[in-house]
Every structure is written in C-alpha cells, then in structure tokens.
Scaffold this motif. Structure first.
Motif, mmCIF file in Angstrom:
data_model
loop_
_atom_site.group_PDB
_atom_site.id
_atom_site.type_symbol
_atom_site.label_atom_id
_atom_site.label_comp_id
_atom_site.label_asym_id
_atom_site.label_seq_id
_atom_site.Cartn_x
_atom_site.Cartn_y
_atom_site.Cartn_z
ATOM 1 N N TYR A 25 0.819 -1.220 0.000
ATOM 2 C CA TYR A 25 0.000 0.000 0.000
ATOM 3 C C TYR A 25 0.856 1.276 0.000
ATOM 4 C CZ TYR A 25 -3.452 -3.505 1.342
ATOM 5 O OH TYR A 25 -4.232 -4.620 1.373
ATOM 6 N N SER A 26 2.169 1.116 -0.197
ATOM 7 C CA SER A 26 3.049 2.301 -0.256
ATOM 8 C C SER A 26 2.956 2.904 -1.643
ATOM 9 C CB SER A 26 4.490 1.893 0.039
ATOM 10 O OG SER A 26 4.586 1.495 1.371
ATOM 11 N N VAL A 27 1.845 3.565 -1.894
ATOM 12 C CA VAL A 27 1.570 4.064 -3.241
ATOM 13 C C VAL A 27 1.728 5.582 -3.300
ATOM 14 C CG1 VAL A 27 0.009 2.153 -3.745
ATOM 15 C CG2 VAL A 27 -0.911 4.276 -2.776
ATOM 16 N N VAL A 28 1.606 6.101 -4.492
ATOM 17 C CA VAL A 28 1.593 7.551 -4.742
ATOM 18 C C VAL A 28 0.220 7.916 -5.267
ATOM 19 C CG1 VAL A 28 2.550 9.423 -6.128
ATOM 20 C CG2 VAL A 28 4.062 7.597 -5.302
ATOM 21 N N PRO A 29 -0.485 8.882 -4.685
ATOM 22 C CA PRO A 29 -0.108 9.621 -3.485
ATOM 23 C C PRO A 29 -0.296 8.784 -2.223
ATOM 24 C CG PRO A 29 -2.286 10.319 -4.218
ATOM 25 C CD PRO A 29 -1.766 9.361 -5.257
ATOM 26 N N LEU A 30 0.512 9.101 -1.239
ATOM 27 C CA LEU A 30 0.509 8.334 0.011
ATOM 28 C C LEU A 30 -0.828 8.506 0.736
ATOM 29 C CD1 LEU A 30 2.336 6.680 1.945
ATOM 30 C CD2 LEU A 30 2.832 8.846 3.108
ATOM 31 N N PRO A 31 -1.493 7.379 1.076
ATOM 32 C CA PRO A 31 -2.742 7.504 1.847
ATOM 33 C C PRO A 31 -2.485 8.126 3.228
ATOM 34 C CG PRO A 31 -2.503 5.293 0.911
ATOM 35 C CD PRO A 31 -1.190 5.994 0.720
ATOM 36 N N GLN A 32 -3.506 8.751 3.762
ATOM 37 C CA GLN A 32 -3.341 9.442 5.049
ATOM 38 C C GLN A 32 -3.086 8.454 6.180
ATOM 39 O OE1 GLN A 32 -3.010 12.338 4.244
ATOM 40 N NE2 GLN A 32 -4.491 12.862 2.668
ATOM 41 N N GLU A 33 -3.758 7.298 6.172
ATOM 42 C CA GLU A 33 -3.649 6.377 7.314
ATOM 43 C C GLU A 33 -3.682 4.945 6.796
ATOM 44 O OE1 GLU A 33 -6.465 7.521 10.520
ATOM 45 O OE2 GLU A 33 -6.735 5.341 10.656
ATOM 46 N N VAL A 34 -2.620 4.201 7.091
ATOM 47 C CA VAL A 34 -2.576 2.780 6.711
ATOM 48 C C VAL A 34 -2.280 1.990 7.981
ATOM 49 C CG1 VAL A 34 -1.423 1.018 5.288
ATOM 50 C CG2 VAL A 34 -1.642 3.363 4.432
ATOM 51 N N VAL A 453 11.421 17.219 -10.505
ATOM 52 C CA VAL A 453 10.425 16.471 -9.725
ATOM 53 C C VAL A 453 10.466 16.930 -8.264
ATOM 54 C CG1 VAL A 453 9.818 14.163 -8.887
ATOM 55 C CG2 VAL A 453 10.538 14.468 -11.248
ATOM 56 N N GLU A 454 11.682 17.104 -7.762
ATOM 57 C CA GLU A 454 11.833 17.501 -6.354
ATOM 58 C C GLU A 454 11.258 18.898 -6.106
ATOM 59 O OE1 GLU A 454 15.786 16.987 -4.863
ATOM 60 O OE2 GLU A 454 15.139 17.304 -2.791
ATOM 61 N N LYS A 455 11.434 19.768 -7.086
ATOM 62 C CA LYS A 455 10.894 21.130 -6.955
ATOM 63 C C LYS A 455 9.363 21.076 -6.902
ATOM 64 C CE LYS A 455 11.326 25.662 -7.149
ATOM 65 N NZ LYS A 455 12.100 26.454 -6.220
ATOM 66 N N VAL A 456 8.767 20.283 -7.782
ATOM 67 C CA VAL A 456 7.306 20.146 -7.763
ATOM 68 C C VAL A 456 6.879 19.653 -6.380
ATOM 69 C CG1 VAL A 456 5.302 18.974 -8.763
ATOM 70 C CG2 VAL A 456 7.255 19.530 -10.213
ATOM 71 N N VAL A 519 10.154 9.089 -3.457
ATOM 72 C CA VAL A 519 10.900 8.556 -4.602
ATOM 73 C C VAL A 519 10.902 7.031 -4.566
ATOM 74 C CG1 VAL A 519 13.166 8.416 -5.680
ATOM 75 C CG2 VAL A 519 12.289 10.621 -4.947
ATOM 76 N N LYS A 520 11.009 6.447 -3.372
ATOM 77 C CA LYS A 520 10.970 4.974 -3.274
ATOM 78 C C LYS A 520 9.616 4.454 -3.753
ATOM 79 C CE LYS A 520 13.985 4.371 0.637
ATOM 80 N NZ LYS A 520 13.612 4.883 1.948
ATOM 81 N N ARG A 521 8.555 5.130 -3.303
ATOM 82 C CA ARG A 521 7.209 4.686 -3.709
ATOM 83 C C ARG A 521 6.978 4.935 -5.200
ATOM 84 N NH1 ARG A 521 4.019 8.042 -1.434
ATOM 85 N NH2 ARG A 521 5.487 9.164 -0.125
ATOM 86 N N LEU A 522 7.610 5.983 -5.698
ATOM 87 C CA LEU A 522 7.446 6.323 -7.111
ATOM 88 C C LEU A 522 7.940 5.187 -8.017
ATOM 89 C CD1 LEU A 522 6.753 8.378 -9.312
ATOM 90 C CD2 LEU A 522 8.984 9.450 -8.951
ATOM 91 N N LEU A 523 8.925 4.430 -7.530
ATOM 92 C CA LEU A 523 9.483 3.370 -8.382
ATOM 93 C C LEU A 523 8.403 2.387 -8.828
ATOM 94 C CD1 LEU A 523 12.937 2.705 -6.656
ATOM 95 C CD2 LEU A 523 12.405 4.192 -8.588
ATOM 96 N N SER A 524 7.455 2.055 -7.928
ATOM 97 C CA SER A 524 6.382 1.120 -8.330
ATOM 98 C C SER A 524 5.496 1.751 -9.397
ATOM 99 C CB SER A 524 5.476 0.750 -7.163
ATOM 100 O OG SER A 524 6.210 0.519 -6.027
ATOM 101 N N LEU A 525 5.226 3.048 -9.227
ATOM 102 C CA LEU A 525 4.372 3.719 -10.217
ATOM 103 C C LEU A 525 5.092 3.777 -11.566
ATOM 104 C CD1 LEU A 525 1.658 5.122 -10.560
ATOM 105 C CD2 LEU A 525 2.709 7.264 -9.805
ATOM 106 N N VAL A 526 6.398 3.956 -11.518
ATOM 107 C CA VAL A 526 7.183 3.985 -12.758
ATOM 108 C C VAL A 526 7.087 2.636 -13.475
ATOM 109 C CG1 VAL A 526 9.575 4.013 -13.588
ATOM 110 C CG2 VAL A 526 8.735 5.871 -12.148
ATOM 111 N N HIS A 527 7.023 1.542 -12.698
ATOM 112 C CA HIS A 527 6.835 0.234 -13.337
ATOM 113 C C HIS A 527 5.525 0.211 -14.124
ATOM 114 C CE1 HIS A 527 9.669 -1.690 -10.201
ATOM 115 N NE2 HIS A 527 10.317 -1.301 -11.269
#
Ligand code: ACM
Ligand code: ZN
Length: 781
Positions: A25-34, A453-456, A519-527
């Motif tokens: 569940y470590s997705v983008v955007p990060l859920p408020q409560e897991v 990306v970091e600036k955004v 950025v770590k979570r972004l890797l799954s979305l990049v897949h």
C-alpha cells in the motif's frame, strides 16, 4: 491505444504460471492512514469476484474499472456481480457506500483473508480506493496470485481541487490522446482537467454561431522555427474539436470523476478569433492566426459593441457543452496598447467613468470591466469564473477564483482579499519547463525554465497564509503549455513523473510528505508507466551531485567536495580526466570526491537491467578568483535569480545552457559591480573574463561594456581596462556569451568589475525597458 496491448499479449502466458506476488500500500499519493495487522493476507486470484450494490450504475462502472486495472497487471479479467445493498460477499472485493465517511472523496479500504471492502461516502471516494488498490498490485503480475496485506486504509484528499491543465491551442492533440491524459489524471487521483481551448495560434472548439472561428481560426498557415527566430516552416497546422467530440470527452472524464473546466482566454490571446472576425479588434486588422509564440498587442476591442455579445454567445455554447461549476475566462497577458489608442475603447472608458489611479491605468480598469461583465453573465447562468492572476490588476471581478501563475504572490494576495485561489505557480507547476539543467542531454526542446520532480514536490500551496486565508486555497494544478510540445509522446515525457509529485502535493497532508520516501514509492508507479508504454522522463534515475564549496573567505582551502547518489543506490563509476566513465572506471565509494584544480568530472550509475543513468558531467575551472571573497556593490540580483548569491560567481563552475537552472544570477535595472578580494597584495593578473546568458525572448540581453579597476586597500580604485561588447538584438537570440579583457600584467589585491546592462531593442515586446543580464563565473588569470 497502446496501453491496452500488453495485457492482451500477456493473457497467452497467464494460464501456465502459478506464482505469488506481494502487494504494497506504499503508493503515490501516500494515503493518510494505513493500519496493517499480522492477519493473513487476502489472496487475489483469477476467480476473485468484484461485487457492487445492485441498482448503483456508478459502482457497477467502478467495478468494471477495477476489473480492467487488475487485468492490466495480472492478465486475468475478474467477473463483476451485483449484490444486495449492505451485503458483503465472502472472498470478493466488495464496493459500497458509507455515509460515516466525512470527506466526499474519502474512502476506507479494509482487507482480510475473507475479502476486501472499499467504501466511500460517494462513488468518487470508492474510485480513489480503487486507484489505491490498483497501484498496490505490482504493475506486472502476470497470472499471479496477489497477496494483499490485511489491514485498513482510511484516506481522503487534502485539497478538493486537484488539477492538470492542457493547452491545445499551440499544438492540437487528438480526442484519443485527451482520453489518455484523463486516464493519467485518474491514475494520480486528480479530479480536474483544465482544458485551454483558445489561443493566438489556434481556436480549437466548434462554436456554431461563429463558424469562422474554426473554419479560419483553427488553422495557422505557418509556424515559427525554434524560439521565435525569423524563420517559418510554411506548413499549415490545424485542428479543432467538434461539440460532439467535446461532449464525448466530458462524458469520458465524468465516468472517471474528473471535471473538465474549459478555458476561453480573453480578452488577450485572441488572434485566432480576430483572424476569423477582424471587426472584433481595435484596428480592424488584417490579422493572421498567429505563427509565433508570445504575447501580442492585438486583443479584443472591448469598446466595440459587438465584442461582449460575441463573448456571451461563445459562453452560451461553452456552458451548454461543459457542465462544470467553473468556467476559466483567462485574463492573462493582455497588453493595453491598442485600447489606449482606440477611439471605441476610449469612448467606453469615458462612458463608464473608468479612472486611472496610482496603481492602475484606465485601460487596466477596461479589462476588469470586461471580466466583470462576463462574470456576471456566467453567474446568472449558475457558473463561477476562474481567471489568471492578472485579474488582480484593476478591480477584481467580485466572485472570481484566482489562478496564481506568476509565482504564488498573486494567489496570496487574492486569498488575503477573500478570493478563492488555485495555486499553479510557474516556479513549481509549469511542466513545460525543462526537467534538467543539462539541455544537451534532453531528448526534447522546452520553453526554458527548470522545474525538477523535487521542486514540484516541495510546493506548499498554503505557504504565507494564516488559517483563515488558507481556507481559500482550493488546491493546486500544473500547467502544460504546448508551444514546444508537439506530440502525445512529448506530453507524456513532460508530465511523467512530475505529475506524481504534484499528486502528493494535492492529496497528502504536508506532515506526511517526505521526498526520499516518495521517490521509493514512485518506483512502483514507474513500473506501471513502463508497462503501459508511457514515455516518462527518467531524470529521477540520474546521479544527484551535491557540490560543497568553501564559503567565500571562510577557509584557506580552495577545494570543492562532490558527493554523488542515486535513488536506488546503484553503483556509480567516475572519471576525472575527461574520459567516458564505465564499469572499468573508479567506483564511487560514498566518501566524496575532492576537486582542487581545473577538472572534468564524469560519472555514470550502472544498473544490472541495463537502465544506466545518463552521464553526469561537471566542469570545474580553477583560477585566481576561485573561492575568493566577493561582494556586489552595485545592483543586487533580483530575488528570483539570487540563489546562493555572489559566491556563485567564483565557485569554480560555469552556468549551464539554461538560465533558470540556478547557476545564473539574474540582474536588472542598472550596472553590476563585483569586487573580488584575491587575499593579499602583489597578485599578478593579466585578464578578467565572465559569461552571460542571452535570451531575447525572455527579456535577457548581453553585457554592453566591462570595466576593470584594481586596488590594494579596497578603497581607492584605479581603472586599468575597459571594453565594449556588441549587443545582439536579433529576435530569437539565445545562448551563452563570453566577455573577456586582456591587459598588461599588474599587481593587485582587489579587482573590481563593472558590467553595463542593456535596454530592450525596438520591435521587442518590451522595447525601451531594461533588459536582464544573467551572469556567471568571473575568472581572473
Ligand atoms: C500564463 O502562463 N500565461 C497563464
Ligand atoms: Zn478598441
């Protein structure tokens, strides 16, 4: 579309694999409560059913979306099934409504070995629960049983307005691609597409009462080559959406809980309309659908009795196509020059008693008059207006929502005045800007600027506001202007993955945001991007270099320290002799690299799957001025282009070929004087050099003259050399210029440079106004 090809191919393999894959569940955007438990996971298999309450067509459609998404990952298509309201079907993924969820877009996703339940206060919320579930499943899990950890997610967006803008005026994108763009918004939990439909360079929406808007206004006969050079391609460029197509897009977006806000940009950016109906302009033309980029003096003639009825007629058809609460009416970049000279506009100014004051001209008030008129017209039809932050210049239309683009200042001012605001500051949200400072390594041109990306990710839309004012920030949006964006593939490249960073700004509470974790979570979305064949930008996989230089004057050591890193800790190899780095080069060992002389550092991250980083190149130039104390005693750089200030001029690194990259100091409105302390008397010098970045389209010109004076006490100076430089004025001039003076050797401690700035030339939009001078690296030898 290409994105659906892969699962179909994959189906062929599905039958013979029986692997297990883990969801996260470590997705983008990060859920408020897991909240996870130690209980057994839910096993998603090809026989899992997606259940929805009978008689709820929206949840039925949501169930079908979920089945499609799961098929894209796994290759198998789950069955959907209607059940009685409130029932939970064991072993199923069950969708339902729950009035206890407070946010209309919030959801609860509960998982146990027995099943998954996704509930929202509304169907919209359920849709976001589905997005989270979809992104939790590995992007490629062909035929797999997917293990979904037991636990509960309670989630809701931070902002109600989560948008992306697409300009189809400069370049036109087909209906199929608009749908793909909408799918991307849905993937990133966004709910608003701001569709910029009209421009100087093309009118893109059919208006039945004014057929020439598309017969004439949707085609430009030629397009300028490059950045407003004086050359054209002489090839017609055309495209528009019929009302039926626009309605189809509205419907497609609605199914995905996305509202389309159309923009008819007025009273400026109207050359395509003027070419179609020249009588709507102050001069009567002739006008051409504009073949160049920029801001143009020919705008709608507000004093003309036909203009406001024309706009009302257009708006009548627009609101019939688009059911959105908001209609964007532009208001940006409308020069007042024509109105100042137009008898009709001046007559209206007199008739309406529009008066200049210290801050605003009568013509500013004429624009406000026009905006307020259209606002009233739309308000009476139950709609609200959005305008760009220029609508603050004059009298703001009373109920207007302000879209802040020239930084955040306009938005802050508007919120303080009690207006609602959408933050789209160009500092963080202009996705037409470059994503790296290394243009030579970019596959596409861009308008300029630099937004990583970091600036955004670093955008805080409510910064600078108190709690009461913060309530006026409806949300944030990125804008994709398409002067230099020609194809759907290029759109993908510009928005991905910056959209992911924006999604987290829009959705996740600020205290939960953490760039490294993102950025770590972004890797799954990049897949997932990869799986769907999307042309995402790969800058996040490049090597990050942090260069620390001695604070000018604080240390006798004249060395720079370079640390290198990658998001995935890939091994890095480097060279210091200008040769191409490879696995055979020195491996970086995390202790940093010391640079103490003129050197070229090159580095590459090597990954087992062959997706190596691009080669990082950094040049260091050591000379007598490097790391010496420096002071600017004339004008100071303007705040937006100050960064780390004067020491950057002697940090051993020259500016890149992007003036907004953070390496160039930008000055305006006077002479620049820099004093460098070489530390002791008796230093022999015989040349001084520096560099400017020139970009006429961005109001940046070269240096007119450089003077050099020397001193041993820092008080009394003796001028030793002066040199004039020809200033280029041709439209489209752009690039780095070198300024250097050689002289007979002299001995000194202090060296003073004075650089004269220029004035924008005749024929330029800002003719007669001071030009910027962008400066980097002063070199003394
Ligand atoms: C804008 O970028 N002109 C709103
Ligand atoms: Zn006029």
């Amino acid at each position: 579309m290409k994105k659906y090809l892969l699962p179909i191919v994959a189906l062929a393999f599905a039958a013979c694999s029986s692997n297990e894959q883990q969801a996260s569940y470590s997705v983008v955007p990060l859920p408020q409560e897991v909240n996870l438990t130690q209980d057994s996971p839910f096993k998603l298999t090809r026989s899992t059913i997606i259940a929805y309450p009978e008689n709820n067509p929206l949840l039925k459609r949501n169930a079908e979306f979920l089945a499609e998404y799961i098929a894209q990952s796994t290759g198998y298509t789950l069955q959907t099934k209607a059940i009685k309201e409130g029932e939970s079907a064991t072993g199923c993924i069950t969708l339902g409504l729950n009035s206890e969820i407070t946010n209309p877009e919030g959801y609860k996703l509960s998982t146990s070995a027995e099943g998954i339940r996704i509930e929202g206060q509304t169907e919209n919320g359920v849709f976001y629960g589905i997005q989270t579930l979809r992104k939790s499943i590995p992007a490629v899990a062909q035929g797999a049983t997917v293990l979904l950890p037991a636990g509960e997610i309670n989630d809701a967006p931070r902002f109600a307005y989560r948008g992306m803008m697409l300009d189809v005026g400069r370049h036109f994108f087909p209906v199929e691609f608009i749908k793909e763009y909408i799918d991307l918004l849905a993937l990133h939990n966004m709910n608003t597409l701001h569709w910029h439909l009209t421009e100087d360079q093309g009118w893109r929406i059919e208006i039945k009462k004014y057929p020439k808007l598309t017969e004439i206004g949707s085609t430009r006969n030629r397009t300028v080559i490059g950045h407003n050079t004086d050359q054209y391609d002489n090839t017609p460029y055309e495209g528009f959406y019929t009302q039926d197509e626009a309605r189809e897009i509205v419907r497609y977006a609605q199914e995905r809980y996305i509202t389309i806000i159309p923009e008819i940009d007025l009273p400026g950016h109207m050359l395509a309309a003027l070419a179609s109906y020249p009588e709507l302009g102050c001069t009567g033309g002739p006008y051409e659908v504009c073949p160049r980029w920029g801001v143009f003096e020919d705008v709608l003639c507000i004093g003309n009795e036909k203009t406001l009825p024309f706009l009302e007629d257009v708006m009548t058809e627009i609101i019939d196509i688009f059911p959105s609460k908001y209609i964007h009416i532009g208001g940006d970049e409308a020069p007042r020059t024509r109105w100042a000279k137009c008898p009709k506009c001046q007559a209206l100014i007199r008739a309406k008693g529009l008066k200049a004051d210290k801050e605003h001209s009568a013509e500013d008030r004429l624009q406000s008059y026009c905006m307020a008129h259209i606002e009233k017209f739309l308000n009476e039809k139950g709609r609200q207006i959005i305008g760009w932050d220029e609508i603050l210049e004059g009298d703001v239309a009373p109920n207007a929502t302000v879209m802040s683009w020239r930084g955040s200042a306009g938005g802050i001012k508007a919120a303080q005045m009690g207006h609602d605001v959408i933050m789209t500051p160009n500092t963080h949200c202009y996705f037409d800007y470059f994503q790296s400072t290394d243009k030579a390594n970019e596959p596409y041109d861009a308008i300029g600027g630099y937004v990583s990306v970091e600036k955004v990710y670093s955008l805080e839309p409510t910064e600078g506001l108190n709690d009461e004012q913060k309530k006026h920030i409806l949300g944030a949006q990125a804008n994709l202007w398409t002067e230099y964006i020609l194809s759907p593939e290029q759109v993908e490249y510009m928005v991905l993955p910056r959209m992911a960073a924006l999604a987290e700004v829009q959705w996740t509470q600020p205290e939960k945001k953490d760039y490294k974790d993102f950025v770590k979570r972004l890797l799954s979305l990049v897949h997932l991007y990869q799986r769907d064949g999307l042309n995402y930008a790969k800058h996040i996989f490049d090597i990050q270099a942090e260069i620390s230089t001695p604070q000018a004057g604080s240390s006798s050591e004249r060395t720079a320290q370079v640390t290198l890193s990658t998001v995935d800790n890939a091994p890095i190899y480097y060279t210091l002799d200008g040769s191409q780095p490879s696995e055979k080069s020195q491996q970086y060992d995390n202790t940093g690299i010391t640079i103490d002389k003129t050197t070229q550092l090159q580095a590459i991250a090597i990954r087992p799957n062959g997706s190596n980083s691009r080669v990082l190149k950094r040049d260091f130039f050591f000379n007598k001025a490097t790391f010496c104390p420096i002071q600017l005693t004339g004008i100071q750089p303007s705040p937006k282009y100050t960064y780390a200030g004067a020491p950057m001029l002697v940090d051993g690194q020259r500016g890149s070929d992007n003036f907004a990259s953070g390496d160039w100091l930008g000055f305006i409105g006077g002479d620049i004087t820099a004093v460098i302390d070489l530390g002791k008397s008796g230093n022999e010098i015989k040349s001084v050099a520096t560099h400017g970045f020139v970009s006429l389209g961005d109001w940046i010109m070269g240096c007119k003259e450089m003077r050099i004076a020397i001193s041993d006490d820092g008080q009394s100076y003796r001028e030793i050399a002066t040199k004039a430089f020809p200033v280029k004025t041709a439209p489209g001039t752009r690039g780095i210029e070198d300024y250097s003076i050689d002289f007979d050797p002299v001995q000194t401690r202090y060296v003073q440079l004075t650089l004269k700035t220029a004035v924008l030339p005749e024929g330029h939009n800002g003719a007669g106004k001071p030009a910027f001078l962008f400066l980097d690296e002063i070199e003394i030898n």
